[in-house]
Design a protein around this motif. Sequence first.
Motif, PDB file in Angstrom:
ATOM      1  N   GLU A 194       0.800  -1.218   0.000  1.00  0.00           N
ATOM      2  CA  GLU A 194       0.000   0.000   0.000  1.00  0.00           C
ATOM      3  C   GLU A 194       0.836   1.273   0.000  1.00  0.00           C
ATOM      4  OE1 GLU A 194      -3.290   2.017  -0.685  1.00  0.00           O
ATOM      5  OE2 GLU A 194      -3.191  -0.179  -0.587  1.00  0.00           O
ATOM      6  N   ASP A 195       1.998   1.275   0.633  1.00  0.00           N
ATOM      7  CA  ASP A 195       2.782   2.511   0.633  1.00  0.00           C
ATOM      8  C   ASP A 195       3.282   2.862  -0.760  1.00  0.00           C
ATOM      9  OD1 ASP A 195       4.443   0.310   0.721  1.00  0.00           O
ATOM     10  OD2 ASP A 195       5.956   1.240   2.005  1.00  0.00           O
ATOM     11  N   VAL A 196       3.548   1.847  -1.594  1.00  0.00           N
ATOM     12  CA  VAL A 196       3.929   2.127  -2.984  1.00  0.00           C
ATOM     13  C   VAL A 196       2.700   2.550  -3.790  1.00  0.00           C
ATOM     14  CG1 VAL A 196       4.873   1.158  -5.109  1.00  0.00           C
ATOM     15  CG2 VAL A 196       5.872   0.540  -2.911  1.00  0.00           C
ATOM     16  N   ILE A 197       1.590   1.832  -3.627  1.00  0.00           N
ATOM     17  CA  ILE A 197       0.366   2.172  -4.368  1.00  0.00           C
ATOM     18  C   ILE A 197      -0.087   3.577  -4.018  1.00  0.00           C
ATOM     19  CG2 ILE A 197      -2.065   1.578  -4.699  1.00  0.00           C
ATOM     20  CD1 ILE A 197      -1.313  -1.333  -4.152  1.00  0.00           C
ATOM     21  N   GLY A 198       0.029   3.956  -2.752  1.00  0.00           N
ATOM     22  CA  GLY A 198      -0.410   5.276  -2.321  1.00  0.00           C
ATOM     23  C   GLY A 198       0.365   6.421  -2.939  1.00  0.00           C
ATOM     24  N   ARG A 199       1.534   6.152  -3.474  1.00  0.00           N
ATOM     25  CA  ARG A 199       2.329   7.188  -4.138  1.00  0.00           C
ATOM     26  C   ARG A 199       1.993   7.321  -5.613  1.00  0.00           C
ATOM     27  NH1 ARG A 199       8.400   6.516  -1.522  1.00  0.00           N
ATOM     28  NH2 ARG A 199       7.725   5.993   0.594  1.00  0.00           N
ATOM     29  N   MET A 200       1.209   6.379  -6.130  1.00  0.00           N
ATOM     30  CA  MET A 200       0.834   6.418  -7.546  1.00  0.00           C
ATOM     31  C   MET A 200      -0.322   7.376  -7.773  1.00  0.00           C
ATOM     32  SD  MET A 200       1.056   2.381  -8.573  1.00  0.00           S
ATOM     33  CE  MET A 200       2.631   1.524  -8.535  1.00  0.00           C
ATOM     34  N   PRO A 201      -0.519   7.828  -9.019  1.00  0.00           N
ATOM     35  CA  PRO A 201      -1.680   8.674  -9.311  1.00  0.00           C
ATOM     36  C   PRO A 201      -2.974   7.959  -8.915  1.00  0.00           C
ATOM     37  CG  PRO A 201      -0.159   8.659 -11.159  1.00  0.00           C
ATOM     38  CD  PRO A 201       0.329   7.615 -10.194  1.00  0.00           C
ATOM     39  N   GLU A 202      -3.900   8.716  -8.397  1.00  0.00           N
ATOM     40  CA  GLU A 202      -5.143   8.117  -7.895  1.00  0.00           C
ATOM     41  C   GLU A 202      -5.867   7.297  -8.954  1.00  0.00           C
ATOM     42  OE1 GLU A 202      -9.198   9.515  -5.505  1.00  0.00           O
ATOM     43  OE2 GLU A 202      -7.662  10.975  -6.067  1.00  0.00           O
ATOM     44  N   ILE A 203      -5.796   7.733 -10.200  1.00  0.00           N
ATOM     45  CA  ILE A 203      -6.510   7.049 -11.276  1.00  0.00           C
ATOM     46  C   ILE A 203      -5.992   5.622 -11.493  1.00  0.00           C
ATOM     47  CG2 ILE A 203      -4.997   7.859 -13.141  1.00  0.00           C
ATOM     48  CD1 ILE A 203      -7.492   8.210 -14.853  1.00  0.00           C
ATOM     49  N   ALA A 204      -4.753   5.336 -11.081  1.00  0.00           N
ATOM     50  CA  ALA A 204      -4.155   4.015 -11.326  1.00  0.00           C
ATOM     51  C   ALA A 204      -4.275   3.080 -10.139  1.00  0.00           C
ATOM     52  CB  ALA A 204      -2.684   4.172 -11.695  1.00  0.00           C
TER      53      ALA A 204
END
Length: 224
Positions: A194-204
């Motif tokens: 989740e810490d990596v996903i949370g840094r991605m653009p919200e749309i992705a």
Amino acid sequence: GVTALIDDGARLSFTTNQHVSLDSIFVQNSTFRAGRDTVIEINEASTGGGMVKTRSEVYLNGPGADARLNGLYYTGSDQHMDLRTVQYHRDQHCESTALYKGAVAEAGRSVYQGLIDVEKNASGTDAYLTNNNLILENGAKADSIPCLEIRTNDVKCSHGSTSGKIDEEQLFYLMSRGIPREDARRELILGYFEDVIGRMPEIARETVRDNIISCVNRTDNWSR
């Protein structure tokens, strides 16, 4: 391949999310050249492909440039992933961070290589590199090769790597609350990323989560 030249003061966000079929070969080379006071965000998610090889290079060529590299990968049986990142510091007072996290299941194999390369005139560099791996089965294998090459003083550079398994106490806690083991395991894997996903653009983000769930379900079915 992708090549981008980022002008002084500009900002770039680039995201790759590949979930191709397992009988596919996926190869990608990306090069980013950053000018003065630029900000670059690079996000990479690899959950598909039988053979995957990616390389992301960032050249911080102007003072004050800032690069953030975030990546995740999930490797199952009949999958081999080879990922490499390079943070080239070519001018003064630049910053860069790289955080790559992987999960390896079944008889999967992953290799991550990361390099921070600092030139002799790049004083004031602030750079970090982290790679974490979650080993989900005994036959899985993850290789981590973080490196530093520094040719000057007055820098802050570090790298780190960890490998481990799912925390059985956390798994037991969720199961004691009535969550089935497979569901609890899936939630812990998602939480790990989740810490990596949370840094991605919200749309992705939701698509990446769905792809990870698809991988976990597939490997769980295989193990049974």
